[in-house]
Write a protein that holds these residues in place. Sequence first.
Motif, PDB file in Angstrom:
ATOM      1  N   TRP A 105     -26.276 -67.358 -35.262  1.00  0.00           N
ATOM      2  CA  TRP A 105     -25.500 -66.276 -34.660  1.00  0.00           C
ATOM      3  C   TRP A 105     -26.386 -65.215 -34.038  1.00  0.00           C
ATOM      4  O   TRP A 105     -26.017 -64.599 -33.039  1.00  0.00           O
ATOM      5  N   SER A 106     -27.572 -64.960 -34.608  1.00  0.00           N
ATOM      6  CA  SER A 106     -28.448 -63.948 -34.002  1.00  0.00           C
ATOM      7  C   SER A 106     -28.971 -64.417 -32.652  1.00  0.00           C
ATOM      8  O   SER A 106     -29.100 -63.615 -31.726  1.00  0.00           O
TER       9      SER A 106
ATOM     10  N   LEU B  77     -28.144 -62.398 -29.053  1.00  0.00           N
ATOM     11  CA  LEU B  77     -29.166 -61.955 -28.108  1.00  0.00           C
ATOM     12  C   LEU B  77     -28.915 -62.490 -26.699  1.00  0.00           C
ATOM     13  O   LEU B  77     -29.349 -61.891 -25.715  1.00  0.00           O
ATOM     14  N   ASN B  78     -28.203 -63.614 -26.593  1.00  0.00           N
ATOM     15  CA  ASN B  78     -27.945 -64.229 -25.297  1.00  0.00           C
ATOM     16  C   ASN B  78     -26.558 -63.930 -24.737  1.00  0.00           C
ATOM     17  O   ASN B  78     -26.183 -64.505 -23.718  1.00  0.00           O
ATOM     18  N   ILE B  79     -25.804 -63.048 -25.368  1.00  0.00           N
ATOM     19  CA  ILE B  79     -24.457 -62.716 -24.895  1.00  0.00           C
ATOM     20  C   ILE B  79     -24.457 -62.284 -23.433  1.00  0.00           C
ATOM     21  O   ILE B  79     -23.589 -62.706 -22.669  1.00  0.00           O
TER      22      ILE B  79
ATOM     23  N   ALA C   8     -29.462 -68.587 -44.334  1.00  0.00           N
ATOM     24  CA  ALA C   8     -30.352 -68.089 -43.279  1.00  0.00           C
ATOM     25  C   ALA C   8     -30.170 -68.850 -41.975  1.00  0.00           C
ATOM     26  O   ALA C   8     -30.327 -68.276 -40.892  1.00  0.00           O
ATOM     27  N   ASP C   9     -29.825 -70.138 -42.055  1.00  0.00           N
ATOM     28  CA  ASP C   9     -29.625 -70.909 -40.826  1.00  0.00           C
ATOM     29  C   ASP C   9     -28.429 -70.402 -40.033  1.00  0.00           C
ATOM     30  O   ASP C   9     -28.456 -70.354 -38.800  1.00  0.00           O
ATOM     31  N   ALA C  10     -27.371 -69.992 -40.714  1.00  0.00           N
ATOM     32  CA  ALA C  10     -26.205 -69.446 -40.017  1.00  0.00           C
ATOM     33  C   ALA C  10     -26.541 -68.102 -39.377  1.00  0.00           C
ATOM     34  O   ALA C  10     -26.109 -67.817 -38.257  1.00  0.00           O
TER      35      ALA C  10
END
Length: 79
Positions: free
Chosen positions: A8-9, A13-15, A2-4
Motif C-alpha cells: 500500500w505504501s 506514493l504512485n497515486i 509488513a508486506d501489506a
Amino acid sequence: GADAVGFWSTLSLNIPDFTRYAKSQKAQLTGQAIGLPVFMALFSFLGVAVTSSTTVIFGEVISDPVQVVSRIQGLAPTV
C-alpha cells in the motif's frame, strides 16, 4: 504484516501517476475505491494459488518466486 504495508505504501506514493488523467476528483476516488482493492485481491489470490500449487507439483511449499521459476524446466523461464 509488513508486506501489506509495503504494497500500500508503494501505491500511495504512485497515486499521482494513477490519477493524472482523471476527469474529476469523483472519478479519481471511484477508480481507486474499485481498482485498488480488486487488483490487490487478484494479486493475493495469484500468490496463494501459485504457492499452493508448488505443494502439488514439487512436493513442498515454495513461497519464493525465484525458487519457483528456477524449478521450472525448459527455455521459457530462463528468458
